[in-house]
Scaffold this motif. Structure first.
Motif, PDB file in Angstrom:
ATOM      1  N   VAL A  85      26.843  81.177   5.686  1.00 24.57           N
ATOM      2  CA  VAL A  85      26.752  79.806   5.179  1.00 24.57           C
ATOM      3  C   VAL A  85      25.272  79.438   5.080  1.00 24.57           C
ATOM      4  O   VAL A  85      24.561  79.396   6.082  1.00 24.57           O
ATOM      5  N   GLY A  86      24.793  79.197   3.880  1.00 20.94           N
ATOM      6  CA  GLY A  86      23.381  78.927   3.669  1.00 20.94           C
ATOM      7  C   GLY A  86      22.979  77.505   4.028  1.00 20.94           C
ATOM      8  O   GLY A  86      23.768  76.573   3.914  1.00 20.94           O
ATOM      9  N   GLN A  87      21.747  77.365   4.460  1.00 18.85           N
ATOM     10  CA  GLN A  87      21.185  76.037   4.695  1.00 18.85           C
ATOM     11  C   GLN A  87      21.143  75.290   3.366  1.00 18.85           C
ATOM     12  O   GLN A  87      20.610  75.810   2.383  1.00 18.85           O
ATOM     13  N   PRO A  88      21.691  74.091   3.281  1.00 21.20           N
ATOM     14  CA  PRO A  88      21.828  73.424   1.980  1.00 21.20           C
ATOM     15  C   PRO A  88      20.522  72.900   1.399  1.00 21.20           C
ATOM     16  O   PRO A  88      20.448  72.606   0.210  1.00 21.20           O
ATOM     17  N   TYR A  89      19.502  72.781   2.219  1.00 18.51           N
ATOM     18  CA  TYR A  89      18.232  72.240   1.734  1.00 18.51           C
ATOM     19  C   TYR A  89      17.084  72.853   2.533  1.00 18.51           C
ATOM     20  O   TYR A  89      17.274  73.373   3.627  1.00 18.51           O
ATOM     21  N   SER A  90      15.901  72.827   1.954  1.00 16.24           N
ATOM     22  CA  SER A  90      14.738  73.326   2.682  1.00 16.24           C
ATOM     23  C   SER A  90      14.402  72.366   3.815  1.00 16.24           C
ATOM     24  O   SER A  90      14.684  71.168   3.728  1.00 16.24           O
ATOM     25  N   GLU A  91      13.815  72.900   4.863  1.00 17.62           N
ATOM     26  CA  GLU A  91      13.563  72.106   6.055  1.00 17.62           C
ATOM     27  C   GLU A  91      12.168  72.409   6.582  1.00 17.62           C
ATOM     28  O   GLU A  91      11.684  73.542   6.472  1.00 17.62           O
ATOM     29  N   TRP A  92      11.548  71.402   7.133  1.00 16.18           N
ATOM     30  CA  TRP A  92      10.291  71.623   7.845  1.00 16.18           C
ATOM     31  C   TRP A  92      10.420  71.006   9.228  1.00 16.18           C
ATOM     32  O   TRP A  92      10.894  69.883   9.386  1.00 16.18           O
ATOM     33  N   HIS A  93      10.020  71.763  10.237  1.00 18.75           N
ATOM     34  CA  HIS A  93      10.096  71.319  11.617  1.00 18.75           C
ATOM     35  C   HIS A  93       8.711  71.448  12.235  1.00 18.75           C
ATOM     36  O   HIS A  93       7.997  72.427  11.965  1.00 18.75           O
ATOM     37  N   GLY A  97       8.622  75.292  12.008  1.00 21.69           N
ATOM     38  CA  GLY A  97       8.044  75.508  10.692  1.00 21.69           C
ATOM     39  C   GLY A  97       9.033  75.321   9.561  1.00 21.69           C
ATOM     40  O   GLY A  97      10.067  74.677   9.711  1.00 21.69           O
ATOM     41  N   ALA A  98       8.704  75.927   8.406  1.00 19.01           N
ATOM     42  CA  ALA A  98       9.498  75.748   7.197  1.00 19.01           C
ATOM     43  C   ALA A  98      10.654  76.739   7.157  1.00 19.01           C
ATOM     44  O   ALA A  98      10.554  77.871   7.630  1.00 19.01           O
ATOM     45  N   VAL A 133       3.409  83.707  18.965  1.00 19.25           N
ATOM     46  CA  VAL A 133       3.829  84.882  18.203  1.00 19.25           C
ATOM     47  C   VAL A 133       5.354  84.876  18.022  1.00 19.25           C
ATOM     48  O   VAL A 133       5.867  85.246  16.966  1.00 19.25           O
ATOM     49  N   VAL A 134       6.082  84.460  19.041  1.00 17.52           N
ATOM     50  CA  VAL A 134       7.540  84.351  18.940  1.00 17.52           C
ATOM     51  C   VAL A 134       7.927  83.443  17.782  1.00 17.52           C
ATOM     52  O   VAL A 134       8.822  83.752  16.985  1.00 17.52           O
ATOM     53  N   LEU A 135       7.243  82.318  17.676  1.00 19.18           N
ATOM     54  CA  LEU A 135       7.529  81.378  16.587  1.00 19.18           C
ATOM     55  C   LEU A 135       7.219  81.988  15.229  1.00 19.18           C
ATOM     56  O   LEU A 135       7.917  81.718  14.242  1.00 19.18           O
ATOM     57  N   MET A 136       6.199  82.815  15.159  1.00 14.00           N
ATOM     58  CA  MET A 136       5.880  83.485  13.900  1.00 14.00           C
ATOM     59  C   MET A 136       7.030  84.396  13.466  1.00 14.00           C
ATOM     60  O   MET A 136       7.386  84.445  12.287  1.00 14.00           O
ATOM     61  N   HIS A 137       7.623  85.102  14.436  1.00 14.37           N
ATOM     62  CA  HIS A 137       8.763  85.963  14.109  1.00 14.37           C
ATOM     63  C   HIS A 137       9.959  85.126  13.651  1.00 14.37           C
ATOM     64  O   HIS A 137      10.649  85.488  12.683  1.00 14.37           O
ATOM     65  N   LEU A 138      10.226  84.033  14.338  1.00 19.57           N
ATOM     66  CA  LEU A 138      11.349  83.176  13.951  1.00 19.57           C
ATOM     67  C   LEU A 138      11.157  82.610  12.547  1.00 19.57           C
ATOM     68  O   LEU A 138      12.090  82.579  11.737  1.00 19.57           O
ATOM     69  N   ARG A 139       9.955  82.151  12.266  1.00 22.58           N
ATOM     70  CA  ARG A 139       9.683  81.599  10.934  1.00 22.58           C
ATOM     71  C   ARG A 139       9.876  82.658   9.859  1.00 22.58           C
ATOM     72  O   ARG A 139      10.441  82.387   8.797  1.00 22.58           O
ATOM     73  N   ALA A 140       9.422  83.875  10.134  1.00 20.69           N
ATOM     74  CA  ALA A 140       9.577  84.947   9.153  1.00 20.69           C
ATOM     75  C   ALA A 140      11.048  85.278   8.921  1.00 20.69           C
ATOM     76  O   ALA A 140      11.489  85.431   7.774  1.00 20.69           O
ATOM     77  N   ARG A 142      13.639  83.433   9.292  1.00 22.22           N
ATOM     78  CA  ARG A 142      14.362  82.359   8.604  1.00 22.22           C
ATOM     79  C   ARG A 142      14.222  82.493   7.092  1.00 22.22           C
ATOM     80  O   ARG A 142      15.071  82.037   6.326  1.00 22.22           O
ATOM     81  N   HIS A 143      13.160  83.140   6.647  1.00 25.77           N
ATOM     82  CA  HIS A 143      12.986  83.413   5.219  1.00 25.77           C
ATOM     83  C   HIS A 143      13.607  84.754   4.819  1.00 25.77           C
ATOM     84  O   HIS A 143      14.049  84.918   3.683  1.00 25.77           O
ATOM     85  N   GLU A 144      13.618  85.703   5.732  1.00 22.47           N
ATOM     86  CA  GLU A 144      14.089  87.049   5.413  1.00 22.47           C
ATOM     87  C   GLU A 144      15.613  87.166   5.443  1.00 22.47           C
ATOM     88  O   GLU A 144      16.189  87.952   4.672  1.00 22.47           O
ATOM     89  N   TRP A 145      16.257  86.415   6.316  1.00 24.56           N
ATOM     90  CA  TRP A 145      17.710  86.550   6.489  1.00 24.56           C
ATOM     91  C   TRP A 145      18.418  85.426   5.720  1.00 24.56           C
ATOM     92  O   TRP A 145      18.741  84.381   6.266  1.00 24.56           O
ATOM     93  N   LEU A 146      18.667  85.690   4.453  1.00 29.06           N
ATOM     94  CA  LEU A 146      19.308  84.707   3.586  1.00 29.06           C
ATOM     95  C   LEU A 146      20.827  84.848   3.663  1.00 29.06           C
ATOM     96  O   LEU A 146      21.368  85.946   3.823  1.00 29.06           O
TER      97      LEU A 146
END
Length: 227
Positions: A85-93, A97-98, A133-140, A142-146
């Motif tokens: 189930v995809g996120q319905p809209y882009s988000e920034w936290h 992050g995005a 660094v953990v947050l960098m992995h999470l942000r990445a 979130r873009h990679e796993w569609l």
């Protein structure tokens, strides 16, 4: 959705966590302090679904070190998982992050998935990587796993959990978590080979040996076996 079976059951818990929850409070505090922290990591395992059906199935499969599970990774006071189930809209936290529209990565209160029955929690310890660094992995991720790339046997929530904990420096998830998806993938490939060989048999009659060779070898090498 959340486990290795597709469906629409996970939508209820996919709403983004409040920015004030968990680490969401930290940007207003000592940023340098929390950026250097080495967060604790926990793998949360659920029996798939909310009806209890798979709890019984997993009890039967337990002696074989297998089961039908949903997985999430508890990290930074939030549980992270992956869904079709995809996120319905882009988000920034302000901390996480995005995140693009269509991302299949979601977060919710730890051990509280509304669509699966919590089974157990495995404490993996603290990652050697700092929170920044953990947050960098999470942000990445979130873009990679569609969501559109979700695959029941090859790219589900358990695979996401395994990849995330590996990026954080751990060996992965217990083998039982991925045993059935791996078996399903292997059986699917074997079945494909059988069909491929069967479909080539008439070619021998029509075009001889050269026609059979033109069909190409089985990708798993099972063309060498007599099925």
């Amino acid at each position: 959705v959340g486990g290795w079976f597709g469906g629409a059951g996970d939508q209820a818990h996919l709403a983004p966590a409040s920015a004030s929850a968990g680490f969401g409070k930290l940007p207003g505090q000592d940023r340098d302090g929390w950026r250097a922290q080495q967060p604790a990591v926990r793998l949360n395992i659920y029996d798939l679904g909310e009806t209890g059906c798979f709890r019984g199935v997993n009890a039967i499969l337990s002696p074989y070190d297998a089961g039908v599970f949903h997985c999430g990774v508890e990290l930074l006071d939030v549980e992270w998982s992956y869904s079709c189930v995809g996120q319905p809209y882009s988000e920034w936290h302000p901390v996480y992050g995005a995140s693009p529209a269509g991302s299949g990565v979601h977060r919710y209160e730890p051990r509280r998935s509304e669509d699966h029955q919590f089974r157990e929690s495995i404490d993996l310890g603290r990652t050697a990587k700092p929170a920044e660094v953990v947050l960098m992995h999470l942000r990445a991720m979130r873009h990679e796993w569609l969501a559109e790339e979700y695959n029941t046997l090859e790219r589900n929530c358990c695979h996401f959990a395994a990849e995330l904990v590996r990026r954080l420096g751990f060996r992965g998830v217990p083998e039982r978590v991925l045993r059935l998806p791996d078996l399903g993938r292997a059986v699917s490939g074997w079945s494909c080979c059988r069909q491929s060989r069967s479909s080539r048999r008439p070619l021998v009659a029509r075009g001889g040996l050269e026609a059979t060779r033109a069909a190409g070898p089985c990708p798993l090498g099972l063309h060498r076996l007599t099925l």
